[in-house]
Design a protein around this motif. Structure first.
Motif, PDB file in Angstrom:
ATOM      1  N   SER A 130       5.575   8.049  -1.394  1.00 53.33           N
ATOM      2  CA  SER A 130       5.812   7.789  -2.813  1.00 53.33           C
ATOM      3  C   SER A 130       4.822   8.576  -3.666  1.00 53.33           C
ATOM      4  O   SER A 130       3.642   8.682  -3.315  1.00 53.33           O
ATOM      5  N   TYR A 134       5.596  12.338 -12.414  1.00 55.09           N
ATOM      6  CA  TYR A 134       5.471  12.070 -10.984  1.00 55.09           C
ATOM      7  C   TYR A 134       4.705  13.226 -10.334  1.00 55.09           C
ATOM      8  O   TYR A 134       4.966  14.394 -10.620  1.00 55.09           O
ATOM      9  N   TRP A 159       0.516   0.134 -10.182  1.00 52.75           N
ATOM     10  CA  TRP A 159       1.604  -0.365  -9.342  1.00 52.75           C
ATOM     11  C   TRP A 159       2.781   0.603  -9.402  1.00 52.75           C
ATOM     12  O   TRP A 159       2.819   1.508 -10.245  1.00 52.75           O
ATOM     13  N   PRO A 160       3.735   0.435  -8.523  1.00 54.58           N
ATOM     14  CA  PRO A 160       4.866   1.372  -8.510  1.00 54.58           C
ATOM     15  C   PRO A 160       5.719   1.294  -9.775  1.00 54.58           C
ATOM     16  O   PRO A 160       6.358   2.267 -10.157  1.00 54.58           O
ATOM     17  N   LYS A 205       2.061   8.232 -10.178  1.00 53.43           N
ATOM     18  CA  LYS A 205       2.826   8.222 -11.417  1.00 53.43           C
ATOM     19  C   LYS A 205       1.915   8.024 -12.624  1.00 53.43           C
ATOM     20  O   LYS A 205       0.926   7.300 -12.553  1.00 53.43           O
ATOM     21  N   GLY A 251       3.803  -0.504  -2.369  1.00 50.84           N
ATOM     22  CA  GLY A 251       3.508   0.863  -2.792  1.00 50.84           C
ATOM     23  C   GLY A 251       2.447   0.973  -3.861  1.00 50.84           C
ATOM     24  O   GLY A 251       2.543   1.832  -4.749  1.00 50.84           O
ATOM     25  N   VAL A 310       6.644   3.683   1.363  1.00 51.49           N
ATOM     26  CA  VAL A 310       5.567   2.940   0.723  1.00 51.49           C
ATOM     27  C   VAL A 310       4.956   1.941   1.704  1.00 51.49           C
ATOM     28  O   VAL A 310       5.570   1.560   2.716  1.00 51.49           O
ATOM     29  N   GLN A 359      -1.175   4.277  -1.363  1.00 53.05           N
ATOM     30  CA  GLN A 359      -0.500   5.558  -1.167  1.00 53.05           C
ATOM     31  C   GLN A 359      -1.509   6.709  -1.161  1.00 53.05           C
ATOM     32  O   GLN A 359      -1.386   7.656  -0.379  1.00 53.05           O
ATOM     33  N   TRP A 386      11.438   2.595   0.249  1.00 56.95           N
ATOM     34  CA  TRP A 386      11.711   1.717  -0.878  1.00 56.95           C
ATOM     35  C   TRP A 386      13.075   2.116  -1.468  1.00 56.95           C
ATOM     36  O   TRP A 386      13.794   2.951  -0.910  1.00 56.95           O
TER      37      TRP A 386
END
Length: 776
Positions: free
Chosen positions: A533, A687, A546-547, A536, A493, A468, A498, A462
């Motif tokens: 990834s 993260y 979601w990312p 988070k 992702g 991802v 993930q 990404w």
């Protein structure tokens, strides 16, 4: 479906309603489908849209350029246009209906009772008319693959009419001698499915008469025995799915049943079912009310109902999954409709996996074989989807919806979830974790490896350089819906993807290590894990779904797939990842307490893994008292069986957890001893990056956590036969909310550590057959 009582042997099943003037038996065969295709070439049978890979870069470009919404160039539209199959999925089909008319007047009946004994698998009806006493028994034998029914009368006579029909138009019913014979076809888009049902009637001391309409009449009898068996021409052979000599098999099974006779069939059946039911026994502390089940539900939440629900759901598992070549579906085994809800199909974004969570912990591992056989078909079919849809030459892929004919493509309904192989493989490896059977691991390793190989090539960098999964979605949920509509579901992702890729890669590395193979492939997976990834924590302190930080604190969607690392995964834990656990708690509070049946069951498991027994119990109470029909089928209008199975899994998680591993046997505390799959990024504290598993993880002892989430309402009780990873069975008893004693029985040579009341034991080693006694 909401009132009749079910029985089955994993392939053949029925429901009895207990009608006085007429009994209606709904008959099903787990392999029996309609409205789909079979017998195509191996590529077409997968359902894949040919040469989708030629346009795959266009699809990904829409994601890279953030084309949200539903416009012509959107992620949604491009995925639909180039990746979605239009091949018909079909639906699980009803088989037949059997009617047994008695001529009895319901207004003249007294002392009526209909019952189902889950321990023996025997259904029963009894009532009086005047001085006459009438009884019926019903069961479905797994050893002999036959349904048996017995009608008896004392101080009275039986005059019965036995008839059968089917909702499938192309059929014929005849009667010959003791037999009612039904032959027919279920309509397919390609290659109809042929089937036959035989009913044998033993009129005893009565008279047997053949009617012109194909039914049989019994007159003046006191003991009537009825046997039924049936098969279709389905065989689990890709891509034909055909070839069973169903007429010969039907006749052979019936001959065997008639020779054995009712009492022998019953004795064999009861021994079979009771042995399985006895493998795990929950005994909560309550005084039996004497209420019928429907009255018990109407009364509201009770420990008695919770105990009954646990035992009954294990019975449903035995009845709907044994040794057939396909797993239980959304309705388990039972369906009376030509167009059942959600096709009564296989939903790969939790439902079919949830159906099999409890087979491990609640000690029904033999029920898992249909899942394994089905997965072998998916892996074979999914190779074509990987190549044709995505241009991935290695491995296999499967979309959201499945059937019994190897359908693995993303279809128009399930286009938003293109890859569910990692989710399905989780159950495969868990089965090994519990049984430690290397022969089994060797058998399923190619499936695990194939799933991992697909992701190795499918993962893409990404914008931040991390790898991802995309295209993808976060099952059934939406984001930025006010700006881009409720169909804005496509993404890249997603957290659940993930998490599961890490889970799959870790399992594959361990499996290859145990089997001493594929060293180069193991190393490749370890290298890729470093690039995945991170997980988070978002602006509200939640696990990001979601990312991007698109989560809304008012989102109460039933799916909480981005906590799959908490359960059924093993990588979020209050004992090892406190920051991610706190974030999971925020997510759970955002999602709220309103749930469908299966979602309620999942939340029961989530809260148990968060070690909050009272909150977990709250959801189990809701499931058993507010999400149950009169026959205890899960209330997900009209019915989904995953709630029943997921609820039992949740009870097991309250009482025993064994998903953590001790990689440092010298450590005295669990946080120091256990393997941790995510580590905090020192530069970006919100993260959490995946951790590369050392191959020594394959030899790490499992940690048996006793009573990790015991509800305060269950102050006293016991459970026998819980299964723990590593090859152990565990009996636990507690009083006043505290552990009284535990016994750990080794089913194979192995080692473990016990975690109880905040303390971690030394490593305990047992030989197969040995027992460790443990007290608080």
């Amino acid at each position: 479906m909401q009132e009749a009582l079910p029985f089955g042997n994993g392939r053949l099943g029925a429901m009895f309603s207990g009608g006085i003037d007429e009994e209606h038996l709904l008959i099903n065969d787990i392999t029996f489908w309609m409205n789909s295709k079979r017998g195509m070439d191996s590529v077409a049978q997968s359902g894949v849209k040919l040469e989708g890979y030629k346009h795959f870069d266009k699809v990904r470009e829409a994601y890279e350029q953030s084309h949200y919404g539903t416009g012509e160039d959107s992620m949604e539209a491009m995925s639909t246009k180039y990746l979605s199959s239009t091949q018909p999925l079909g639906n699980y089909a009803p088989f037949t209906d059997v009617f047994i008319s008695t001529g009895h007047d319901s207004t003249s009946v007294s002392n009526y009772m209909r019952s189902l004994d889950a321990h023996s698998g025997i259904g029963r009806v009894e009532y009086n008319i005047g001085n006459g006493h009438f009884t019926r028994e019903y069961f479905c034998s797994h050893p002999n693959d036959v349904i048996a029914v017995r009608y008896t009368a004392k101080h009275a006579k039986l005059n019965l009419k036995i008839s059968t029909s089917t909702l499938h138009e192309n059929h014929r019913v005849t009667s010959e001698g003791h037999y009612v014979i039904l032959t027919g076809e279920a309509a397919m888009v390609q290659d109809n499915i042929s089937f036959q049902q035989l009913i044998y009637v033993d009129a005893g001391n009565g008279t047997l008469i053949q009617n012109k309409d194909g039914s049989l009449q019994v007159e003046g009898a006191t003991d009537v025995k009825i046997y039924l068996t049936a098969y279709s021409d389905y065989l689990p052979i890709y891509p034909t799915f055909k070839g069973r000599d169903f007429m010969a098999d039907t006749q052979d099974r019936m001959k065997e049943a008639v020779v054995l006779g009712y009492e022998n069939l019953k004795q064999i059946h009861v021994k079979d079912v009771s042995a399985l039911m006895d493998r795990c026994q929950l005994e909560l502390d309550f005084k039996p009310s004497g209420l019928t089940t429907d009255q018990l539900i109407k009364k509201g939440a009770s420990i008695e109902l919770e105990n009954l629900y646990f035992n009954y759901s294990r019975y449903l598992q035995i009845s709907s999954s044994r040794t057939a070549p396909v797993p239980s579906n959304l309705q388990g085994l039972w369906n009376g409709h030509l167009k059942p809800a959600w096709n009564a199909d296989y939903h790969n974004d939790i439902n079919v996996a949830m159906n099999y969570w409890m087979v491990e912990t609640a000690n029904l591992p033999s029920s898992f074989s249909p899942y394994v056989e089905w997965m072998k078909i998916l892996a074979e079919s999914g190779k074509h989807v990987a190549k044709e849809a995505y241009g991935v030459q290695n491995g296999w892929s499967v979309g959201l919806n499945g059937n019994v004919f190897g359908f693995t493509a993303p279809n128009e309904h399930g286009r938003r979830m293109q890859q569910s192989g990692a989710w399905l493989c989780q159950n495969l490896f868990e089965h090994y974790a519990f049984n430690q059977d290397k022969t089994y691991l060797e058998d399923i390793y190619p499936i695990l490896k194939g799933a991992a190989e697909f992701y190795v090539d499918f993962l893409a960098p990404w914008k931040d350089g991390s790898l991802v999964v995309y295209p993808t979605w976060s099952p059934e949920n939406t984001y930025l819906s006010e700006q881009f509509s409720k169909l804005n579901k496509q993404t890249y992702g997603a957290a659940w993807d993930q998490q599961l890729v890490l889970n799959l890669f870790t399992d594959c590395i361990e499996a290859a290590t145990v089997l001493d193979k594929d060293a180069a492939f193991r190393k490749k997976l370890q290298q890729i894990i470093l690039k995945l990834s991170p997980q988070k924590i978002g602006q509200y302190g939640q696990v990001q779904e979601w990312p991007e930080d698109w989560d809304s604190p008012t989102d109460q969607h039933r799916h909480i797939s981005h906590l799959i690392a908490l359960h059924p995964g093993r990588d979020f834990s209050p004992l090892t990842t406190p920051e991610l656990t706190d974030a999971a708690l925020v997510t759970m509070k955002h999602r709220g307490d309103i749930s469908t049946g299966w979602s309620t069951a999942w939340k029961t498991n989530f809260w148990a893994r968060l070690h909050n027994g009272d909150k977990s119990h709250q959801f189990y109470q809701f499931l058993t008292s507010k999400r149950a029909y009169a026959n205890l089928f899960d209330f997900h209008p009209p019915f989904q069986i995953d709630g029943n199975f997921g609820g039992v899994a949740g009870v097991c998680e309250m009482l025993l957890q064994s998903h953590l591993r001790s990689v440092d046997n010298t450590a005295k505390t669990i946080d120091a001893a256990a393997f941790v799959a995510y580590q905090q990024d020192p530069k970006t504290p919100n993260y959490f990056s995946p951790v590369v598993p050392n191959e020594a993880l394959a030899d790490a002892s499992y940690i048996l956590h006793l009573l990790p989430a015991l509800p305060s309402a269950w102050s006293k009780g016991s459970i026998k036969g819980l299964r723990a990873r590593g090859g152990f069975e565990v009996d636990v008893a507690w009083e006043h909310g505290k552990l009284k004693k535990a016994e750990i029985h080794a089913t194979t040579d192995g080692a473990f550590r016990i975690y109880s009341e905040g303390k971690l034991s030394e490593v305990i080693t047992l030989k197969k057959g040995e027992t460790k006694h443990w007290t608080s």
